[in-house]
Design a protein around this motif. Structure first.
Motif, PDB file in Angstrom:
ATOM      1  N   ASP A   1      28.037  18.644  28.785  1.00  0.00           N
ATOM      2  CA  ASP A   1      27.499  18.404  27.446  1.00  0.00           C
ATOM      3  C   ASP A   1      26.249  17.536  27.507  1.00  0.00           C
ATOM      4  N   TYR A   2      26.226  16.597  28.432  1.00  0.00           N
ATOM      5  CA  TYR A   2      25.062  15.721  28.614  1.00  0.00           C
ATOM      6  C   TYR A   2      23.850  16.568  29.008  1.00  0.00           C
ATOM      7  N   ALA A   3      24.060  17.462  29.984  1.00  0.00           N
ATOM      8  CA  ALA A   3      22.967  18.349  30.396  1.00  0.00           C
ATOM      9  C   ALA A   3      22.540  19.249  29.248  1.00  0.00           C
ATOM     10  N   GLY A   4      23.508  19.712  28.465  1.00  0.00           N
ATOM     11  CA  GLY A   4      23.193  20.590  27.338  1.00  0.00           C
ATOM     12  C   GLY A   4      22.327  19.908  26.301  1.00  0.00           C
ATOM     13  N   VAL A   5      22.623  18.632  25.992  1.00  0.00           N
ATOM     14  CA  VAL A   5      21.822  17.934  24.986  1.00  0.00           C
ATOM     15  C   VAL A   5      20.410  17.682  25.513  1.00  0.00           C
ATOM     16  N   LEU A   6      20.273  17.437  26.816  1.00  0.00           N
ATOM     17  CA  LEU A   6      18.936  17.259  27.378  1.00  0.00           C
ATOM     18  C   LEU A   6      18.148  18.571  27.355  1.00  0.00           C
ATOM     19  N   MET A   7      18.805  19.672  27.664  1.00  0.00           N
ATOM     20  CA  MET A   7      18.108  20.966  27.628  1.00  0.00           C
ATOM     21  C   MET A   7      17.647  21.293  26.215  1.00  0.00           C
TER      22      MET A   7
ATOM     23  N   ALA B   1      16.922  11.670  35.907  1.00  0.00           N
ATOM     24  CA  ALA B   1      17.180  10.518  36.769  1.00  0.00           C
ATOM     25  C   ALA B   1      17.778   9.351  35.997  1.00  0.00           C
ATOM     26  N   HIS B   2      17.704   9.359  34.668  1.00  0.00           N
ATOM     27  CA  HIS B   2      18.311   8.306  33.850  1.00  0.00           C
ATOM     28  C   HIS B   2      19.785   8.613  33.547  1.00  0.00           C
ATOM     29  N   ALA B   3      20.197   9.853  33.748  1.00  0.00           N
ATOM     30  CA  ALA B   3      21.548  10.277  33.403  1.00  0.00           C
ATOM     31  C   ALA B   3      22.494  10.085  34.585  1.00  0.00           C
ATOM     32  N   PRO B   4      23.807  10.096  34.349  1.00  0.00           N
ATOM     33  CA  PRO B   4      24.743  10.066  35.477  1.00  0.00           C
ATOM     34  C   PRO B   4      24.448  11.198  36.459  1.00  0.00           C
ATOM     35  N   GLU B   5      24.716  10.969  37.728  1.00  0.00           N
ATOM     36  CA  GLU B   5      24.313  11.914  38.765  1.00  0.00           C
ATOM     37  C   GLU B   5      24.888  13.305  38.566  1.00  0.00           C
ATOM     38  N   GLU B   6      26.101  13.404  38.020  1.00  0.00           N
ATOM     39  CA  GLU B   6      26.741  14.710  37.875  1.00  0.00           C
ATOM     40  C   GLU B   6      26.028  15.606  36.872  1.00  0.00           C
ATOM     41  N   VAL B   7      25.233  15.021  35.990  1.00  0.00           N
ATOM     42  CA  VAL B   7      24.587  15.794  34.925  1.00  0.00           C
ATOM     43  C   VAL B   7      23.630  16.833  35.501  1.00  0.00           C
ATOM     44  N   ALA B   8      22.894  16.475  36.534  1.00  0.00           N
ATOM     45  CA  ALA B   8      21.891  17.381  37.105  1.00  0.00           C
ATOM     46  C   ALA B   8      22.510  18.665  37.628  1.00  0.00           C
ATOM     47  N   GLU B   9      23.788  18.627  38.010  1.00  0.00           N
ATOM     48  CA  GLU B   9      24.454  19.836  38.506  1.00  0.00           C
ATOM     49  C   GLU B   9      24.556  20.908  37.427  1.00  0.00           C
ATOM     50  N   HIS B  10      24.440  20.501  36.176  1.00  0.00           N
ATOM     51  CA  HIS B  10      24.584  21.441  35.051  1.00  0.00           C
ATOM     52  C   HIS B  10      23.244  21.764  34.394  1.00  0.00           C
ATOM     53  N   TYR B  11      22.147  21.319  35.016  1.00  0.00           N
ATOM     54  CA  TYR B  11      20.805  21.574  34.466  1.00  0.00           C
ATOM     55  C   TYR B  11      20.117  22.582  35.382  1.00  0.00           C
ATOM     56  N   PRO B  12      20.033  23.860  34.968  1.00  0.00           N
ATOM     57  CA  PRO B  12      19.496  24.902  35.850  1.00  0.00           C
ATOM     58  C   PRO B  12      18.061  24.591  36.304  1.00  0.00           C
ATOM     59  N   GLY B  13      17.818  24.808  37.585  1.00  0.00           N
ATOM     60  CA  GLY B  13      16.468  24.676  38.112  1.00  0.00           C
ATOM     61  C   GLY B  13      16.030  23.272  38.451  1.00  0.00           C
ATOM     62  N   ALA B  14      16.918  22.286  38.287  1.00  0.00           N
ATOM     63  CA  ALA B  14      16.518  20.897  38.562  1.00  0.00           C
ATOM     64  C   ALA B  14      16.262  20.704  40.052  1.00  0.00           C
ATOM     65  N   ASP B  15      15.221  19.925  40.367  1.00  0.00           N
ATOM     66  CA  ASP B  15      14.866  19.579  41.736  1.00  0.00           C
ATOM     67  C   ASP B  15      15.593  18.278  42.084  1.00  0.00           C
ATOM     68  N   HIS B  16      16.651  18.374  42.880  1.00  0.00           N
ATOM     69  CA  HIS B  16      17.500  17.212  43.124  1.00  0.00           C
ATOM     70  C   HIS B  16      16.810  16.160  43.988  1.00  0.00           C
ATOM     71  N   ASP B  17      15.946  16.573  44.911  1.00  0.00           N
ATOM     72  CA  ASP B  17      15.195  15.595  45.693  1.00  0.00           C
ATOM     73  C   ASP B  17      14.274  14.779  44.787  1.00  0.00           C
ATOM     74  N   LEU B  18      13.635  15.448  43.834  1.00  0.00           N
ATOM     75  CA  LEU B  18      12.758  14.743  42.900  1.00  0.00           C
ATOM     76  C   LEU B  18      13.570  13.797  42.019  1.00  0.00           C
ATOM     77  N   ILE B  19      14.756  14.198  41.638  1.00  0.00           N
ATOM     78  CA  ILE B  19      15.608  13.331  40.819  1.00  0.00           C
ATOM     79  C   ILE B  19      15.935  12.047  41.582  1.00  0.00           C
ATOM     80  N   HIS B  20      16.261  12.153  42.864  1.00  0.00           N
ATOM     81  CA  HIS B  20      16.565  10.953  43.654  1.00  0.00           C
ATOM     82  C   HIS B  20      15.369  10.007  43.679  1.00  0.00           C
ATOM     83  N   ARG B  21      14.165  10.551  43.856  1.00  0.00           N
ATOM     84  CA  ARG B  21      12.975   9.710  43.917  1.00  0.00           C
ATOM     85  C   ARG B  21      12.681   9.077  42.555  1.00  0.00           C
ATOM     86  N   CYS B  22      12.861   9.862  41.494  1.00  0.00           N
ATOM     87  CA  CYS B  22      12.649   9.308  40.147  1.00  0.00           C
ATOM     88  C   CYS B  22      13.684   8.232  39.827  1.00  0.00           C
TER      89      CYS B  22
END
Length: 280
Positions: free
Chosen positions: A111-117, A216-237
């Motif tokens: 749901d967190y990923a959904g609200v961001l999308m 990168a501001h959200a809990p780490e699990e959120v990115a798993e539900h956001y299609p196309g997210a660059d996880h390496d970039l999220i870690h750096r951000c």
């Protein structure tokens, strides 16, 4: 805000609500930092009160809300009985928003990923002149590099923050192809569970950059539900976010309550985030 300043902020909100015939028998502090959020009852209005020096920021936040009205953006709305005008009273800038009663015990990662999308999609439908996220990094770097602005910052911490903000910030800021309007700080404190579903608050941080900066501001699990997210970039951000957070806590004029604890916490989180970044 410190207790004396907080009392004045409450009275400023009460006075403005009274002028608008919004009955206020009680004021509940919802959040207290360098600005405060106050629930006014029984009119059920949320007053956001900041030092008057941040008037432009408060007006910008109201303008973002106005632009997003009608786009189906999952955001808190300005109180319709007050309009979008930000008022100044006793050295405070006060804006009034609809109050949403929190529901549920938390927001799932999906749901967190959904609200961001949904929010990102709504932001692509409007046009705003906003700074790029790298401007915020540059401001934090100036605070760290100026010993008069951060006199209590130990040299070892200064070196860590300066290196992260300068070198990692430059590396992350090179690519612009994926830039769009962002919320800017959609951490869990800015995502409310309400009867309308999750809603984003604190729109004053709107900036331009990659969606990974928001993720990168959200809990780490959120990115798993956001299609196309660059996880390496999220870690750096995420490392940059904690470096900026730490830079603000070491400012001479920082007003965040319990900042000694947050100074240590921010640096610990920064080191952990850097440990998850790839080589270089």
């Amino acid at each position: 805000m410190e207790p004396a300043e907080l009392r004045r902020a409450v009275e400023a909100a009460r006075a403005i609500a009274s002028e608008l015939d919004l009955r206020t028998d009680d004021v509940i502090v919802v959040h207290n930092s360098d600005r405060v959020a106050l629930r006014l009852a029984p009119c059920d209005v949320l007053a956001r009160v900041a030092p008057a020096g941040r008037l432009a920021e408060s007006e910008f936040e109201a303008e973002v809300a106005r632009r997003l009205a009608g786009t189906d953006a999952p955001v808190a709305e300005v109180e319709p009985r007050a309009g979008t005008r930000v008022q100044v009273r006793d050295a405070f800038a006060v804006s009034l928003w609809t109050y949403y009663e929190p529901v549920g015990s938390g927001i799932s990662p999906a749901d967190y990923a959904g609200v961001l999308m949904r929010h990102h999609a709504a932001l692509r439908r409007i046009d705003l002149a906003v700074p790029r996220f790298t401007d915020r990094i540059a401001r934090a770097l100036r605070e760290v590099n100026d010993r008069e602005r951060s006199p209590e910052l130990p040299d070892s911490h200064r070196e860590l923050l300066s290196g992260t903000l300068g070198e990692l910030g430059a590396a992350v800021g090179v690519e612009r192809a994926g830039d769009q309007l962002l919320h800017g700080e959609p951490h869990p404190g800015n995502v409310l569970g309400t009867k309308r579903g999750p809603l984003l608050v604190d729109l004053a941080t709107c900036c331009r950059g990659p969606v990974e900066f928001d993720l990168a501001h959200a809990p780490e699990e959120v990115a798993e539900h956001y299609p196309g997210a660059d996880h390496d970039l999220i870690h750096r951000c995420r490392a940059l976010n904690w470096a900026m957070f730490s830079a603000w806590r070491w400012r001479r004029d920082d007003r965040m309550p319990d900042r000694e604890r947050w100074r240590a916490e921010g640096l610990d989180r920064l080191r952990a985030a850097l440990g998850r970044c790839g080589p270089g």
